[in-house]
Scaffold this active site. Structure first.
Site, PDB file in Angstrom:
ATOM      1  N   GLU A  59       0.817  -1.219   0.000  1.00 14.82           N
ATOM      2  CA  GLU A  59       0.000   0.000   0.000  1.00 14.82           C
ATOM      3  C   GLU A  59       0.854   1.274   0.000  1.00 14.82           C
ATOM      4  OE1 GLU A  59      -0.985  -2.736   1.971  1.00 14.82           O
ATOM      5  OE2 GLU A  59      -2.534  -3.106   0.449  1.00 14.82           O
ATOM      6  N   HIS A  88       4.647 -14.706  -2.441  1.00 15.32           N
ATOM      7  CA  HIS A  88       4.000 -13.447  -2.059  1.00 15.32           C
ATOM      8  C   HIS A  88       5.041 -12.337  -1.853  1.00 15.32           C
ATOM      9  CE1 HIS A  88       0.544 -11.241  -0.434  1.00 15.32           C
ATOM     10  NE2 HIS A  88       1.321 -10.811   0.538  1.00 15.32           N
TER      11      HIS A  88
HETATM   12  N1  INI Z   1       3.468  -6.604   3.832  1.00 14.77           N
HETATM   13  C1  INI Z   1       4.608  -6.136   4.388  1.00 14.77           C
HETATM   14  O1  INI Z   1       4.753  -4.918   4.589  1.00 14.77           O
HETATM   15  N2  INI Z   1       5.583  -7.018   4.753  1.00 14.77           N
HETATM   16  C2  INI Z   1       5.461  -8.367   4.544  1.00 14.77           C
HETATM   17  O2  INI Z   1       6.401  -9.117   4.921  1.00 14.77           O
HETATM   18  C3  INI Z   1       4.288  -8.861   3.961  1.00 14.77           C
HETATM   19  N3  INI Z   1       4.124 -10.273   3.724  1.00 14.77           N
HETATM   20  O3  INI Z   1       5.082 -11.026   3.901  1.00 14.77           O
HETATM   21  O4  INI Z   1       3.061 -10.739   3.362  1.00 14.77           O
HETATM   22  C4  INI Z   1       3.272  -7.929   3.598  1.00 14.77           C
HETATM   23  N4  INI Z   1       2.114  -8.354   3.027  1.00 14.77           N
HETATM   24  C5  INI Z   1       0.924  -7.537   3.016  1.00 14.77           C
HETATM   25  C6  INI Z   1       0.852  -6.621   1.801  1.00 14.77           C
HETATM   26  O5  INI Z   1       1.809  -5.582   1.880  1.00 14.77           O
HETATM   27  C7  INI Z   1      -0.529  -5.956   1.712  1.00 14.77           C
HETATM   28  O6  INI Z   1      -0.773  -5.173   2.845  1.00 14.77           O
HETATM   29  C8  INI Z   1      -1.659  -6.978   1.566  1.00 14.77           C
HETATM   30  O7  INI Z   1      -1.393  -7.874   0.513  1.00 14.77           O
HETATM   31  C9  INI Z   1      -3.001  -6.247   1.293  1.00 14.77           C
HETATM   32  O8  INI Z   1      -2.944  -5.496   0.079  1.00 14.77           O
END
Ligand code: INI
Length: 153
Positions: A59, A88
């Site tokens: 975001e 991911h």
């Molecule tokens: N977001 C992060 O800031 N760090 C992470 O390690 C992470 N992992 O590993 O999943 C992560 N995922 C969430 C992503 O940024 C979004 O907020 C989510 O997909 C909703 O759009």
């Protein structure tokens, strides 16, 4: 004669916005502390720093773009992406990096990249105020330097 331009690190009168991801906030809290410490030690008034939380690093690009449209002179993006057992991580890292760069290039304002991309929580903590420094502080210094470069051009 060669004209050389190098940014100094004077934050007097400058306004900053920090966009920060709540995901892995154990780490990102420390990046924020490092960024604020670096800014205030270089003359930025605490009242001229705005901190905006978002859910995760994915975001960060859009909020950086929104913040670049405010009166902030520069934006600092802070996040911590830690690899899990799926792909991911790669998507979040790649899109965050590309989107943060786009926010900077499209707006013409410095948007610095203080997003850790690590294999483990330990590696991230090392870069958030322990043995490998504080990448939030580094991102703050990069933003300060870019503002000075912009002013000098
Ligand atoms: N977001 C992060 O800031 N760090 C992470 O390690 C992470 N992992 O590993 O999943 C992560 N995922 C969430 C992503 O940024 C979004 O907020 C989510 O997909 C909703 O759009």
């Amino acid at each position: 004669m060669v004209q050389t331009i190098q940014g100094t690190l004077d934050g007097n009168g400058r306004k900053f916005a920090i966009a920060i991801a709540r995901f892995n906030s154990l780490v990102t809290d420390r990046l924020r502390d490092g960024a604020i410490d670096a800014l205030t030690r270089h003359g930025v008034a605490a009242d001229d720093i705005r901190v905006v939380w978002v859910p995760g690093a994915f975001e960060l690009p859009v909020v950086c773009r929104w913040l670049a449209d405010t009166d902030a002179d520069a934006v600092i993006a802070l996040g911590a992406v830690i690899r899990g057992s799926t792909t991911h991580y790669d998507h979040v890292c790649n899109q965050a990096a590309r989107g943060i760069l786009d926010a900077s290039v499209q707006s013409g304002k410095p948007v610095s990249f203080g997003v850790l991309t690590c294999e483990t929580l330990e590696q991230a903590l090392e870069r958030a105020g322990s043995k490998a420094g504080n990448k939030g502080a580094d991102a703050a210094l990069a933003a300060l330097e870019m503002l000075a470069v912009k002013s000098a051009l």
